[in-house]
Design a protein around this motif. Sequence first.
Motif, PDB file in Angstrom:
ATOM      1  N   THR A   1      -5.420  54.578  43.447  1.00  0.00           N
ATOM      2  CA  THR A   1      -4.118  54.732  42.539  1.00  0.00           C
ATOM      3  C   THR A   1      -3.758  53.281  42.076  1.00  0.00           C
ATOM      4  O   THR A   1      -3.318  53.187  40.895  1.00  0.00           O
ATOM      5  N   GLN A   2      -3.961  52.247  43.091  1.00  0.00           N
ATOM      6  CA  GLN A   2      -3.234  50.741  42.549  1.00  0.00           C
ATOM      7  C   GLN A   2      -4.501  49.905  41.978  1.00  0.00           C
ATOM      8  O   GLN A   2      -4.280  48.821  41.882  1.00  0.00           O
ATOM      9  N   ALA A   3      -5.554  50.512  41.843  1.00  0.00           N
ATOM     10  CA  ALA A   3      -6.749  49.764  41.433  1.00  0.00           C
ATOM     11  C   ALA A   3      -6.384  49.453  39.724  1.00  0.00           C
ATOM     12  O   ALA A   3      -5.859  50.106  39.109  1.00  0.00           O
ATOM     13  N   GLU A   4      -6.824  47.940  39.519  1.00  0.00           N
ATOM     14  CA  GLU A   4      -6.910  47.736  38.089  1.00  0.00           C
ATOM     15  C   GLU A   4      -7.400  48.827  37.060  1.00  0.00           C
ATOM     16  O   GLU A   4      -6.965  48.712  36.077  1.00  0.00           O
ATOM     17  N   GLN A   5      -8.664  48.850  37.391  1.00  0.00           N
ATOM     18  CA  GLN A   5      -9.462  49.983  36.570  1.00  0.00           C
ATOM     19  C   GLN A   5      -9.713  51.255  37.471  1.00  0.00           C
ATOM     20  O   GLN A   5     -10.970  51.301  37.879  1.00  0.00           O
ATOM     21  N   PRO A   6      -8.819  52.297  37.349  1.00  0.00           N
ATOM     22  CA  PRO A   6      -9.067  53.578  38.216  1.00  0.00           C
ATOM     23  C   PRO A   6     -10.395  54.094  37.924  1.00  0.00           C
ATOM     24  O   PRO A   6     -11.064  54.635  38.510  1.00  0.00           O
ATOM     25  N   LEU A   7     -10.705  54.283  36.492  1.00  0.00           N
ATOM     26  CA  LEU A   7     -11.946  54.978  36.125  1.00  0.00           C
ATOM     27  C   LEU A   7     -13.017  54.110  36.502  1.00  0.00           C
ATOM     28  O   LEU A   7     -14.009  55.026  37.184  1.00  0.00           O
ATOM     29  N   VAL A   8     -13.235  52.973  36.418  1.00  0.00           N
ATOM     30  CA  VAL A   8     -14.313  52.087  37.166  1.00  0.00           C
ATOM     31  C   VAL A   8     -14.443  52.443  38.416  1.00  0.00           C
ATOM     32  O   VAL A   8     -15.382  52.733  38.979  1.00  0.00           O
ATOM     33  N   SER A   9     -13.374  52.696  39.365  1.00  0.00           N
ATOM     34  CA  SER A   9     -13.259  52.778  40.786  1.00  0.00           C
ATOM     35  C   SER A   9     -13.776  54.129  41.019  1.00  0.00           C
ATOM     36  O   SER A   9     -14.444  54.355  41.810  1.00  0.00           O
ATOM     37  N   LEU A  10     -13.384  55.162  40.128  1.00  0.00           N
ATOM     38  CA  LEU A  10     -14.163  56.650  40.164  1.00  0.00           C
ATOM     39  C   LEU A  10     -15.454  56.628  40.016  1.00  0.00           C
ATOM     40  O   LEU A  10     -15.976  57.154  40.772  1.00  0.00           O
ATOM     41  N   GLY A  11     -15.864  55.811  38.804  1.00  0.00           N
ATOM     42  CA  GLY A  11     -17.486  55.961  38.718  1.00  0.00           C
ATOM     43  C   GLY A  11     -17.951  55.361  40.004  1.00  0.00           C
ATOM     44  O   GLY A  11     -19.128  55.732  40.154  1.00  0.00           O
ATOM     45  N   LEU A  12     -17.652  54.137  40.457  1.00  0.00           N
ATOM     46  CA  LEU A  12     -18.152  53.697  41.692  1.00  0.00           C
ATOM     47  C   LEU A  12     -18.271  54.613  42.711  1.00  0.00           C
ATOM     48  O   LEU A  12     -19.078  54.628  43.604  1.00  0.00           O
ATOM     49  N   GLY A  13     -17.147  55.558  42.910  1.00  0.00           N
ATOM     50  CA  GLY A  13     -17.173  56.406  43.864  1.00  0.00           C
ATOM     51  C   GLY A  13     -18.125  57.401  43.944  1.00  0.00           C
ATOM     52  O   GLY A  13     -18.628  57.808  44.852  1.00  0.00           O
ATOM     53  N   PHE A  14     -18.273  57.845  42.499  1.00  0.00           N
ATOM     54  CA  PHE A  14     -19.518  58.837  42.389  1.00  0.00           C
ATOM     55  C   PHE A  14     -20.763  58.447  42.602  1.00  0.00           C
ATOM     56  O   PHE A  14     -21.688  58.942  43.241  1.00  0.00           O
ATOM     57  N   GLY A  15     -21.078  56.919  42.332  1.00  0.00           N
ATOM     58  CA  GLY A  15     -22.177  56.448  42.723  1.00  0.00           C
ATOM     59  C   GLY A  15     -22.530  56.177  44.206  1.00  0.00           C
ATOM     60  O   GLY A  15     -23.425  56.417  44.514  1.00  0.00           O
ATOM     61  N   LYS A  16     -21.198  55.947  44.733  1.00  0.00           N
ATOM     62  CA  LYS A  16     -21.349  56.109  46.470  1.00  0.00           C
ATOM     63  C   LYS A  16     -21.886  57.387  46.996  1.00  0.00           C
ATOM     64  O   LYS A  16     -22.581  57.436  48.003  1.00  0.00           O
TER      65      LYS A  16
ATOM     66  N   PHE B   1     -23.413  59.732  45.238  1.00  0.00           N
ATOM     67  CA  PHE B   1     -24.865  59.932  45.077  1.00  0.00           C
ATOM     68  C   PHE B   1     -25.812  59.028  45.959  1.00  0.00           C
ATOM     69  O   PHE B   1     -26.824  59.525  46.471  1.00  0.00           O
ATOM     70  N   GLU B   2     -25.336  57.862  46.341  1.00  0.00           N
ATOM     71  CA  GLU B   2     -26.084  56.881  47.149  1.00  0.00           C
ATOM     72  C   GLU B   2     -26.120  57.657  48.491  1.00  0.00           C
ATOM     73  O   GLU B   2     -27.261  57.412  49.078  1.00  0.00           O
ATOM     74  N   ALA B   3     -25.062  57.949  48.973  1.00  0.00           N
ATOM     75  CA  ALA B   3     -24.866  58.648  50.364  1.00  0.00           C
ATOM     76  C   ALA B   3     -25.991  59.862  50.467  1.00  0.00           C
ATOM     77  O   ALA B   3     -26.509  59.924  51.648  1.00  0.00           O
ATOM     78  N   LEU B   4     -26.196  60.484  49.470  1.00  0.00           N
ATOM     79  CA  LEU B   4     -27.328  61.504  49.500  1.00  0.00           C
ATOM     80  C   LEU B   4     -28.582  61.177  49.367  1.00  0.00           C
ATOM     81  O   LEU B   4     -29.640  61.804  50.149  1.00  0.00           O
ATOM     82  N   MET B   5     -28.711  59.891  48.727  1.00  0.00           N
ATOM     83  CA  MET B   5     -30.131  59.692  48.277  1.00  0.00           C
ATOM     84  C   MET B   5     -30.847  58.548  48.711  1.00  0.00           C
ATOM     85  O   MET B   5     -32.025  58.358  48.867  1.00  0.00           O
ATOM     86  N   TYR B   6     -30.140  57.542  48.968  1.00  0.00           N
ATOM     87  CA  TYR B   6     -30.569  56.212  49.073  1.00  0.00           C
ATOM     88  C   TYR B   6     -30.155  55.376  50.291  1.00  0.00           C
ATOM     89  O   TYR B   6     -30.642  55.011  51.453  1.00  0.00           O
TER      90      TYR B   6
ATOM     91  N   PRO C   1     -29.893  57.971  54.249  1.00  0.00           N
ATOM     92  CA  PRO C   1     -29.002  58.886  53.316  1.00  0.00           C
ATOM     93  C   PRO C   1     -29.130  60.214  53.893  1.00  0.00           C
ATOM     94  O   PRO C   1     -29.770  60.454  55.111  1.00  0.00           O
ATOM     95  N   LEU C   2     -28.595  61.192  53.476  1.00  0.00           N
ATOM     96  CA  LEU C   2     -28.551  62.477  54.124  1.00  0.00           C
ATOM     97  C   LEU C   2     -29.923  63.165  53.655  1.00  0.00           C
ATOM     98  O   LEU C   2     -30.238  64.110  54.558  1.00  0.00           O
TER      99      LEU C   2
ATOM    100  N   TRP D   1     -17.799  62.794  56.703  1.00  0.00           N
ATOM    101  CA  TRP D   1     -17.247  63.377  55.319  1.00  0.00           C
ATOM    102  C   TRP D   1     -18.531  63.731  54.439  1.00  0.00           C
ATOM    103  O   TRP D   1     -18.609  64.585  53.877  1.00  0.00           O
ATOM    104  N   ALA D   2     -19.503  62.863  54.567  1.00  0.00           N
ATOM    105  CA  ALA D   2     -20.451  62.881  53.536  1.00  0.00           C
ATOM    106  C   ALA D   2     -21.364  64.223  53.686  1.00  0.00           C
ATOM    107  O   ALA D   2     -22.104  64.624  52.964  1.00  0.00           O
ATOM    108  N   ILE D   3     -21.484  64.702  55.237  1.00  0.00           N
ATOM    109  CA  ILE D   3     -22.230  65.520  55.433  1.00  0.00           C
ATOM    110  C   ILE D   3     -21.936  66.966  54.707  1.00  0.00           C
ATOM    111  O   ILE D   3     -22.421  67.978  54.420  1.00  0.00           O
ATOM    112  N   LEU D   4     -20.466  67.069  54.359  1.00  0.00           N
ATOM    113  CA  LEU D   4     -19.898  68.361  53.589  1.00  0.00           C
ATOM    114  C   LEU D   4     -20.568  68.453  52.312  1.00  0.00           C
ATOM    115  O   LEU D   4     -20.937  69.647  51.734  1.00  0.00           O
TER     116      LEU D   4
END
Length: 396
Positions: free
Chosen positions: A146-161, A163-168, A182-183, A242-245
């Motif tokens: 919530t305090q990030a300068e660019q929350p949308l960028v942080s959200l996008g990076l979170g989705f990437g993380k 996906f990365e936890a699943l695949m890479y 990865p899982l 958390w990722a195993i969910l």
Amino acid sequence: LFNWQMASIAAGLLAVSFNHVALSRVGTPAVLAIACTVWALYFLWHALTTAHIFSYVFSGLLWGLGFYVYGPAMIMPLIAIPLLWAYWKAQEKDVQAGELHHAHHVFLQGIGALIVVTILIAAPILLYFYWNPELFFGPHSLSWFTQAEQPLVSLGLGFGKAFEALMYHGDPGWAHNIGGDPLLLWPLGVLFIVGLARSIWKMWRSYARHGHSSAPQTLVLAWLVVTALPTIFTLGAPIADWAILMLAPALLFVAEALWWLWEAIIVHHGEDKEPEHWTEYHKQFSGRQRLAFATIMVFLIAIMMTEADRYFNTWATNPLAHQESNERALTVARQIMTVSQRTNVYVVYPDTITGRDSIEPLIYLTGTQNSNKVFYVPQPQFKRSAVDKRAVVINP
């Protein structure tokens, strides 16, 4: 949701998955959270397709119990929102006008029962959460987002993380994972991408043809997104617990891809009729179909053997796994047992979910749950001036 074949494939892959087995063996609540979610969704889907009020009640009971099982399980009821919306829209399009009012009435009655039961079951812990939010978030507070300068960028990076936890690249630690793995094994990762693409295509096709999205596909996609949220909003590297969910919905996409390949083979070779029972399948197979069936079975067995090898030979024998899982707890447990022979010991831990989890191995290893020499005290309740000066304070 789909058919028993896909359910069998997904359940089988989940049962032999390294991460699922490893976390089950060490007793983390994440696995129980998966079970609560699966059964809650089962009863919810059964309620929607049969209009049985007791199925709504059982679903609400399981959603409510999930709040007590695991912190991230508190957001799992969000999965139901897109599903219920898709089902409502499907009723508006597919149910005849004369029956629509009754169908909506039954639907709303069931949803009311679901919400009431969930709230009643979860109310005590929700009130406790309201009064003590820091105990649930702890080091995983959302303030960094919530305090990030660019929350949308942080959200996008979170989705990437996620996906990365699943695949890479997953949890770099060895306590609950093979460091960085990865899982999904890479063949399953490829099938996951194929299944995810097909699911999205089916949703688009349903909307184009019928004016509403497919309820089963909406459920699985919402399940994947909601279970990814804890990983998305985790500061730093993914956490295996958390990722195993995400594993259960991801394996449904894998099953979707495998079953699609099998059906493509059947249709390509002119077989367009499903046998009445699974024992009749082999009687309708052509030579190429039998070869394809054998290939898929060999593939699934190879996955099972690979996962077993990862657990027994790669992870269980690795010194890092032993070190991260036991060494710190054993060292502190020995210190407690030695010092408690001559004076009182106060084990002071952070009053968070993570902090409370950290003392459970110590209690187990030392057998001091009801000891009159060893006391486990949350940090906010501990006052050094109130205890014997000779007492020893340990921060695990």
